[in-house]
Design a protein around this motif. Structure first.
Motif, PDB file in Angstrom:
ATOM      1  N   ILE A 108      -0.829  -4.179  34.001  1.00 35.15           N
ATOM      2  CA  ILE A 108      -0.456  -5.406  33.290  1.00 35.15           C
ATOM      3  C   ILE A 108       0.981  -5.812  33.607  1.00 35.15           C
ATOM      4  O   ILE A 108       1.272  -6.998  33.834  1.00 35.15           O
ATOM      5  CB  ILE A 108      -0.646  -5.218  31.775  1.00 35.15           C
ATOM      6  CG1 ILE A 108      -2.130  -5.044  31.452  1.00 35.15           C
ATOM      7  CG2 ILE A 108      -0.076  -6.413  31.001  1.00 35.15           C
ATOM      8  CD1 ILE A 108      -2.406  -4.630  30.031  1.00 35.15           C
ATOM      9  N   MET A 109       1.899  -4.863  33.638  1.00 29.86           N
ATOM     10  CA  MET A 109       3.294  -5.185  33.913  1.00 29.86           C
ATOM     11  C   MET A 109       3.471  -5.756  35.311  1.00 29.86           C
ATOM     12  O   MET A 109       4.307  -6.646  35.522  1.00 29.86           O
ATOM     13  CB  MET A 109       4.175  -3.952  33.733  1.00 29.86           C
ATOM     14  CG  MET A 109       4.397  -3.534  32.288  1.00 29.86           C
ATOM     15  SD  MET A 109       4.983  -4.874  31.192  1.00 29.86           S
ATOM     16  CE  MET A 109       6.483  -5.381  32.020  1.00 29.86           C
ATOM     17  N   ARG A 110       2.704  -5.277  36.273  1.00 30.22           N
ATOM     18  CA  ARG A 110       2.777  -5.855  37.615  1.00 30.22           C
ATOM     19  C   ARG A 110       2.342  -7.317  37.591  1.00 30.22           C
ATOM     20  O   ARG A 110       2.950  -8.173  38.247  1.00 30.22           O
ATOM     21  CB  ARG A 110       1.896  -5.060  38.579  1.00 30.22           C
ATOM     22  CG  ARG A 110       2.503  -3.726  39.011  1.00 30.22           C
ATOM     23  CD  ARG A 110       1.768  -3.125  40.194  1.00 30.22           C
ATOM     24  NE  ARG A 110       0.445  -2.657  39.832  1.00 30.22           N
ATOM     25  CZ  ARG A 110       0.190  -1.426  39.391  1.00 30.22           C
ATOM     26  NH1 ARG A 110       1.165  -0.560  39.206  1.00 30.22           N
ATOM     27  NH2 ARG A 110      -1.044  -1.053  39.106  1.00 30.22           N
ATOM     28  N   GLN A 111       1.302  -7.609  36.823  1.00 32.63           N
ATOM     29  CA  GLN A 111       0.840  -8.989  36.698  1.00 32.63           C
ATOM     30  C   GLN A 111       1.903  -9.867  36.038  1.00 32.63           C
ATOM     31  O   GLN A 111       2.181 -10.990  36.491  1.00 32.63           O
ATOM     32  CB  GLN A 111      -0.441  -9.037  35.866  1.00 32.63           C
ATOM     33  CG  GLN A 111      -1.639  -8.354  36.497  1.00 32.63           C
ATOM     34  CD  GLN A 111      -2.850  -8.436  35.589  1.00 32.63           C
ATOM     35  OE1 GLN A 111      -3.217  -9.520  35.145  1.00 32.63           O
ATOM     36  NE2 GLN A 111      -3.461  -7.309  35.308  1.00 32.63           N
ATOM     37  N   LEU A 112       2.503  -9.362  34.946  1.00 26.88           N
ATOM     38  CA  LEU A 112       3.492 -10.143  34.218  1.00 26.88           C
ATOM     39  C   LEU A 112       4.740 -10.407  35.056  1.00 26.88           C
ATOM     40  O   LEU A 112       5.282 -11.520  35.063  1.00 26.88           O
ATOM     41  CB  LEU A 112       3.878  -9.425  32.919  1.00 26.88           C
ATOM     42  CG  LEU A 112       2.792  -9.340  31.851  1.00 26.88           C
ATOM     43  CD1 LEU A 112       3.246  -8.462  30.696  1.00 26.88           C
ATOM     44  CD2 LEU A 112       2.416 -10.721  31.353  1.00 26.88           C
ATOM     45  N   ASP A 113       5.203  -9.399  35.774  1.00 27.03           N
ATOM     46  CA  ASP A 113       6.376  -9.583  36.630  1.00 27.03           C
ATOM     47  C   ASP A 113       6.109 -10.618  37.718  1.00 27.03           C
ATOM     48  O   ASP A 113       6.954 -11.471  38.008  1.00 27.03           O
ATOM     49  CB  ASP A 113       6.796  -8.250  37.260  1.00 27.03           C
ATOM     50  CG  ASP A 113       7.493  -7.324  36.271  1.00 27.03           C
ATOM     51  OD1 ASP A 113       8.049  -7.838  35.275  1.00 27.03           O
ATOM     52  OD2 ASP A 113       7.482  -6.102  36.474  1.00 27.03           O
TER      53      ASP A 113
END
Length: 366
Positions: free
Chosen positions: A349-354
């Protein structure tokens, strides 16, 4: 450091609000300067906002005179837009239903995203006109990105508004699993006596259908089963549910524990988590239950396939479904075959958000 604005309605008890708190807590404060704009600066989760996040209240006028109300809100919005137009690198309208939040986010940055949490096909009972009107009112077509929290929700909305598909992708809500584990150690004044089901959430019949749990419990008790159901939460229909339990003489079976900012000691104690909803966006209780290694008994709501993959019992979306699911668990139990990995879940999820915030293109991971 990039400046981010996130808008929402309030921080009262609810899945959207809990997901927002997790997002605020886990976004990198060394990379992002975050401003949270709330229509109402209140709610059970308000004290959980990180100290690095600036909170601003944007309250709308609720004057009974519709003309006065419209004029005051229009003037306030005009002033706000003048002061904040394109002052941020990225803006998020997190509470889908918040019309002021959508307008503010669109004004704050040309790079923006609308989070879509619920299954609006179910909410509006497949009424195409109402679905399109809802997204028109919040100006969804003006957002550069549309972020759905479940694949079922994306599919349902894009079926009625296909032009959304090219600008949309799916990103589950992030979880603060370390805090879940820590909070589950808090001591609570309750003793578990029997097999116990836990329901966590808002008490609102149209969506949550808690009457299904109460009626199913009555049938099971009549058949000789002994168990408990713990309701953690409250809402507009709490009193009706309590009366229904009293009338059915289920006071020894079903306990109303009220709303809790920390439900995880109850997750830790229970045997299974119970979801009876007619529809959901992406149920927060799914990932909370998986993280706490507790099996689910759930109706077929958005992305129920994840539970079928080895995290619980999925039943038809009805009273009979809830009854048979509870009965099956009482008779057979349920062993989760492979423990859920919350760190891997969050990293994805953090990769998507970044990528979203930095303006990159997102490709679905395997």
């Amino acid at each position: 450091m990039k400046r981010i604005m996130i808008t929402a309605y309030s921080l009262g008890l609810g899945g959207i609000e809990k997901a927002l708190i997790n997002l605020l807590q886990l976004l990198d404060k060394e990379k992002y300067e975050i401003t949270l704009v709330l229509e109402k600066c209140e709610g059970i989760f308000l004290d959980q906002v990180p100290k690095e996040v600036k909170i601003v209240e944007y309250s709308v006028c609720d004057d009974k005179n519709i003309i006065i109300r419209k004029i005051k809100n229009r003037l306030k919005l005009m002033k706000w837009k003048k002061e904040h137009k394109n002052k941020y690198d990225f803006a998020i309208s997190f509470a889908t239903y918040s019309r002021p939040g959508a307008h503010i986010a669109l004004n704050a940055s040309v790079h923006n995203a609308l989070w879509i949490h619920n299954n609006y096909e179910q909410i509006y009972e497949k009424d195409e006109g109402k679905i399109k009107e809802f997204f028109q009112v919040i100006q969804a077509s003006k957002f550069s990105k549309l972020v759905f929290v479940s694949y079922d929700n994306q599919k349902a909305v894009c079926k009625y508004i296909p032009e959304f598909e090219k600008r949309s992708f799916v990103c589950n809500n992030i979880i603060d699993y370390k805090k879940m584990y820590d909070n589950s150690l808090e001591k609570i004044d309750i003793r578990k006596r029997r097999i116990t089901f836990l329901n966590v959430g808002r008490h609102e019949e149209h969506q949550k259908r808690l009457t299904r749990i109460i009626s199913a419990s009555e049938r099971l008790v009549d058949e000789g089963y002994q168990f408990n159901v713990w309701f953690v939460g409250d809402g507009v229909d709490s009193q009706d549910y309590q009366k229904m339990v009293k009338d059915a003489k289920l006071d020894d079976t079903i306990l109303f524990l009220g709303k809790k900012s920390n439900p995880f000691p109850y997750y830790k104690l229970c045997d299974a988590v119970l979801l009876s909803s007619m529809y959901e966006g992406y149920p927060v209780v799914f990932v909370e239950s998986m993280t706490m290694n507790k099996p689910l008994v759930t109706t077929r709501v958005s992305d129920y396939q994840e539970i079928e993959d080895g995290y619980g019992i999925v039943v038809e979306n009805s009273l009979d479904g809830v009854y048979f699911g509870m009965k099956k668990f009482l008779d057979e139990g349920y062993e989760i075959p492979q423990k859920f990995d919350p760190e891997k879940f969050n990293q994805s999820i953090m990769r998507q958000l970044d990528l979203l915030i930095e303006g990159g293109s997102y490709e679905k991971e395997d």
